[in-house]
Design a protein around this motif. Structure first.
Motif, mmCIF file in Angstrom:
data_model
loop_
_atom_site.group_PDB
_atom_site.id
_atom_site.type_symbol
_atom_site.label_atom_id
_atom_site.label_comp_id
_atom_site.label_asym_id
_atom_site.label_seq_id
_atom_site.Cartn_x
_atom_site.Cartn_y
_atom_site.Cartn_z
ATOM 1 N N PRO A 127 0.797 -1.227 0.000
ATOM 2 C CA PRO A 127 0.000 0.000 0.000
ATOM 3 C C PRO A 127 0.833 1.283 0.000
ATOM 4 C CG PRO A 127 -0.631 -1.461 1.837
ATOM 5 C CD PRO A 127 0.504 -2.112 1.137
ATOM 6 N N GLU A 128 2.084 1.207 0.498
ATOM 7 C CA GLU A 128 2.872 2.432 0.639
ATOM 8 C C GLU A 128 3.719 2.777 -0.586
ATOM 9 O OE1 GLU A 128 2.242 4.481 2.831
ATOM 10 O OE2 GLU A 128 1.037 3.193 4.120
ATOM 11 N N VAL A 129 3.674 1.919 -1.611
ATOM 12 C CA VAL A 129 4.397 2.255 -2.848
ATOM 13 C C VAL A 129 3.789 3.530 -3.427
ATOM 14 C CG1 VAL A 129 4.672 1.520 -5.266
ATOM 15 C CG2 VAL A 129 5.250 -0.042 -3.419
ATOM 16 N N ALA A 130 4.621 4.365 -4.056
ATOM 17 C CA ALA A 130 4.155 5.642 -4.612
ATOM 18 C C ALA A 130 2.915 5.422 -5.478
ATOM 19 C CB ALA A 130 5.263 6.269 -5.445
ATOM 20 N N PRO A 131 1.913 6.313 -5.365
ATOM 21 C CA PRO A 131 0.684 6.146 -6.142
ATOM 22 C C PRO A 131 0.925 6.395 -7.634
ATOM 23 C CG PRO A 131 0.646 8.208 -4.927
ATOM 24 C CD PRO A 131 1.864 7.474 -4.474
ATOM 25 N N GLY A 132 -0.062 5.942 -8.452
ATOM 26 C CA GLY A 132 -0.021 6.259 -9.878
ATOM 27 C C GLY A 132 0.424 5.130 -10.791
ATOM 28 N N HIS A 133 0.750 3.976 -10.207
ATOM 29 C CA HIS A 133 1.153 2.838 -11.051
ATOM 30 C C HIS A 133 -0.074 1.981 -11.361
ATOM 31 C CE1 HIS A 133 5.481 3.539 -10.693
ATOM 32 N NE2 HIS A 133 5.245 3.885 -9.434
ATOM 33 N N ASP A 134 -0.346 1.739 -12.650
ATOM 34 C CA ASP A 134 -1.530 0.934 -12.974
ATOM 35 C C ASP A 134 -1.182 -0.499 -13.362
ATOM 36 O OD1 ASP A 134 -0.356 1.394 -15.391
ATOM 37 O OD2 ASP A 134 -2.060 2.446 -16.292
ATOM 38 N N ARG A 135 0.128 -0.817 -13.379
ATOM 39 C CA ARG A 135 0.517 -2.208 -13.672
ATOM 40 C C ARG A 135 1.917 -2.454 -13.107
ATOM 41 N NH1 ARG A 135 -0.389 -3.304 -19.160
ATOM 42 N NH2 ARG A 135 1.162 -4.947 -19.313
ATOM 43 N N ALA A 136 2.231 -3.726 -12.942
ATOM 44 C CA ALA A 136 3.554 -4.122 -12.456
ATOM 45 C C ALA A 136 3.816 -5.540 -12.940
ATOM 46 C CB ALA A 136 3.595 -4.071 -10.927
ATOM 47 N N LEU A 137 5.054 -5.971 -12.844
ATOM 48 C CA LEU A 137 5.380 -7.376 -13.051
ATOM 49 C C LEU A 137 5.591 -7.991 -11.669
ATOM 50 C CD1 LEU A 137 7.910 -7.489 -16.044
ATOM 51 C CD2 LEU A 137 5.538 -8.246 -16.035
ATOM 52 N N TRP A 138 5.084 -9.193 -11.497
ATOM 53 C CA TRP A 138 5.119 -9.852 -10.176
ATOM 54 C C TRP A 138 5.830 -11.180 -10.298
ATOM 55 C CZ3 TRP A 138 5.259 -10.116 -5.264
ATOM 56 C CH2 TRP A 138 4.672 -11.157 -4.507
ATOM 57 N N MET A 139 6.928 -11.342 -9.532
ATOM 58 C CA MET A 139 7.661 -12.609 -9.472
ATOM 59 C C MET A 139 7.453 -13.176 -8.069
ATOM 60 S SD MET A 139 11.712 -13.270 -10.253
ATOM 61 C CE MET A 139 11.723 -12.941 -12.007
ATOM 62 N N PRO A 140 6.464 -14.065 -7.904
ATOM 63 C CA PRO A 140 6.031 -14.451 -6.561
ATOM 64 C C PRO A 140 7.045 -15.275 -5.775
ATOM 65 C CG PRO A 140 4.845 -15.717 -8.234
ATOM 66 C CD PRO A 140 5.622 -14.669 -8.962
ATOM 67 N N ASP A 141 7.948 -15.993 -6.461
ATOM 68 C CA ASP A 141 8.813 -16.916 -5.722
ATOM 69 C C ASP A 141 10.181 -16.331 -5.404
ATOM 70 O OD1 ASP A 141 9.826 -16.878 -8.281
ATOM 71 O OD2 ASP A 141 10.221 -19.044 -8.360
ATOM 72 N N MET A 287 8.791 5.014 -2.577
ATOM 73 C CA MET A 287 7.967 4.939 -1.365
ATOM 74 C C MET A 287 8.065 6.261 -0.604
ATOM 75 S SD MET A 287 8.200 2.031 1.550
ATOM 76 C CE MET A 287 6.900 0.922 1.167
ATOM 77 N N PRO A 288 7.147 7.179 -0.857
ATOM 78 C CA PRO A 288 7.235 8.522 -0.272
ATOM 79 C C PRO A 288 7.342 8.535 1.251
ATOM 80 C CG PRO A 288 5.536 8.445 -1.972
ATOM 81 C CD PRO A 288 6.002 7.037 -1.781
ATOM 82 N N LYS A 289 6.766 7.545 1.919
ATOM 83 C CA LYS A 289 6.772 7.519 3.389
ATOM 84 C C LYS A 289 8.185 7.419 3.974
ATOM 85 C CE LYS A 289 2.866 6.396 6.224
ATOM 86 N NZ LYS A 289 1.786 5.510 6.489
ATOM 87 N N LEU A 290 9.147 6.983 3.139
ATOM 88 C CA LEU A 290 10.513 6.869 3.643
ATOM 89 C C LEU A 290 11.110 8.235 3.989
ATOM 90 C CD1 LEU A 290 11.978 4.033 1.390
ATOM 91 C CD2 LEU A 290 11.518 3.928 3.842
ATOM 92 N N ARG A 291 10.496 9.323 3.487
ATOM 93 C CA ARG A 291 10.962 10.671 3.861
ATOM 94 C C ARG A 291 10.909 10.866 5.377
ATOM 95 N NH1 ARG A 291 11.641 14.192 -0.337
ATOM 96 N NH2 ARG A 291 10.700 13.579 -2.323
ATOM 97 N N ASP A 292 9.993 10.133 6.037
ATOM 98 C CA ASP A 292 9.837 10.262 7.489
ATOM 99 C C ASP A 292 10.776 9.339 8.267
ATOM 100 O OD1 ASP A 292 7.725 11.895 6.751
ATOM 101 O OD2 ASP A 292 6.256 10.260 6.880
ATOM 102 N N CYS A 293 11.542 8.511 7.523
ATOM 103 C CA CYS A 293 12.404 7.522 8.194
ATOM 104 C C CYS A 293 13.870 7.957 8.104
ATOM 105 C CB CYS A 293 12.256 6.152 7.530
ATOM 106 S SG CYS A 293 10.563 5.528 7.544
ATOM 107 N N PRO A 294 14.600 7.901 9.216
ATOM 108 C CA PRO A 294 16.010 8.296 9.166
ATOM 109 C C PRO A 294 16.860 7.249 8.442
ATOM 110 C CG PRO A 294 15.457 7.459 11.347
ATOM 111 C CD PRO A 294 14.174 7.482 10.577
ATOM 112 N N VAL A 295 17.931 7.710 7.815
ATOM 113 C CA VAL A 295 18.912 6.783 7.234
ATOM 114 C C VAL A 295 19.797 6.294 8.380
ATOM 115 C CG1 VAL A 295 20.898 6.565 5.692
ATOM 116 C CG2 VAL A 295 18.888 7.855 4.957
ATOM 117 N N ALA A 296 19.742 4.984 8.627
ATOM 118 C CA ALA A 296 20.490 4.410 9.749
ATOM 119 C C ALA A 296 21.921 4.056 9.361
ATOM 120 C CB ALA A 296 19.768 3.163 10.260
#
Length: 376
Positions: A127-141, A287-296
């Motif tokens: 859910p936290e991936v940047a908005p606006g993407h209408d498709r992706a490739l998914w490699m489940p394994d 992931m825009p929310k990472l702006r709120d996370c410090p670089v450790a």
């Protein structure tokens, strides 16, 4: 005298030592610093080439075998040492893939699960991936491993074996060669010489230097990669996400890794402010929310670059009893179980599961000559 002398205590060197020791050989492993602290520690731990369909068949063959090896390997290491390499098989989401058709064709050909998914699927998973993407490739394994923990577990497993001698802080300065027979007798260090029946170079970017001293051109040279880790709450990101060649990797404790740069700066493994800014920007775009996370953390490692990303695995031409397993470029961790099995089997006179021919140093040298030594 030892059966095998292994130069380099990264993932490749440690796995080589473990496999040879388990077959009953006496092994000495020399590491210039502390085992698993260089490129093996610095990578992201994704158990796949980033865009696997863009790689040669040689890399694909090793990657496929390694991917099926990691589950039993990490379980065995956990059982042996109590250290958990944290293998996570949560899949990978690719955003904005320009060569999507090639990717799907490759997946069909290699029987790897890979599918196009819509935005709803993407945001349901992350859910936290940047908005606006209408498709992706998914490699489940797709899996990732926590490489520093993997290195700690490998090191502990070697220390527990009576037929392995682990010598850290032991920098190799050159090879000891009988000039008449061209036989490699062992290696020289700062203080002493180490002799063995057979010597195996597994020292990544530094292997090219030792080969140069012998007059063997390999095209193996250091390629710096810088990465950062954000301190985030567990659950912010569940799986690996990749866009425009940059990725985010979640760890079980909530840390999120962002990588990585590709820089030709020789043996300079310092970090730079430019790279820090670039990595942060890529991470925020994903992931825009990472702006709120410090670089450790912010670190750099030196990958063993090779001309086309295909490693050198086998006997070094023109010399007796000298072997190499290096030049895995961005995929050392990805290819390690299969690459080390391939060389161990040859050294022990056993049948190999993968055709060893394309990785032989003599064959790689011809490829080097044909490309004029430029890295792709």
């Amino acid at each position: 005298m030892n059966d095998f002398l292994i130069v380099g205590g990264g993932v490749i060197g440690m796995m080589m030592a473990r496999q040879l020791a388990d077959a009953g050989a006496d092994v000495t492993l020399l590491e210039r610093g502390h085992c698993g602290q260089k490129a093996s520690w610095a990578g992201g731990g994704i158990v796949s080439p980033l865009y696997p369909w863009r790689y040669s068949e040689e890399v694909t063959a090793l990657a496929a075998q390694s991917q099926s090896s990691y589950q039993p390997l990490t379980q065995a290491l956990l059982d042996e040492t109590g250290i958990d390499p944290e293998l996570r098989s949560k899949g990978l989401l690719y955003l904005r893939v320009a060569d999507e058709a090639d990717a799907l064709a490759w997946a069909e050909q290699t029987q790897r699960p890979l599918e196009v998914v819509d935005g709803a699927f993407l945001y349901d998973k992350e859910p936290e991936v940047a908005p606006g993407h209408d498709r992706a490739l998914w490699m489940p394994d797709l899996a990732s491993v926590r490489n520093p923990r993997l290195c700690q577990a490998l090191r502990a497993s070697l220390i527990a074996r009576s037929n392995v001698r682990l010598l850290e802080e032991s920098e190799v300065t050159g090879l000891e060669v009988d000039e008449n027979s061209r036989e490699v007798l062992g290696v020289r260090g700062r203080q002493m010489m180490f002799a063995a029946r057979r010597t195996v170079l597994c020292n990544g970017a530094w292997a090219g230097e030792l080969l140069n001293d012998l007059g063997v051109a390999s095209g193996i040279k250091p390629v710096r990669g810088q990465m950062i880790a954000f301190k985030a709450e567990p659950g912010l990101l569940g799986r690996v996400v990749l866009m425009d060649g940059r990725y985010l990797i979640p760890r079980s404790d909530g840390h999120i890794l962002a990588g990585s740069t590709l820089e030709y700066t020789g043996f300079d493994d310092r970090t730079s402010e430019d790279a820090l800014d670039s990595l942060k920007e890529s991470a925020y775009r994903l992931m825009p929310k990472l702006r709120d996370c410090p670089v450790a953390h912010h670190w750099a490692g030196l990958r063993p670059g090779s001309v086309d990303g295909v490693p050198w695995i086998g006997a070094v031409p023109g010399y007796e009893n000298l072997y190499i397993n290096a030049g895995h470029f961005r995929n050392g961790l990805v290819l390690a179980p299969a690459a080390t099995q391939l060389l161990s089997d040859q050294l022990l006179g056993q049948a190999t599961q993968i055709d060893p021919a394309p990785y032989q140093p003599a064959v790689r040298q011809r490829a080097l000559a044909e490309t004029g030594g430029s890295h792709h």
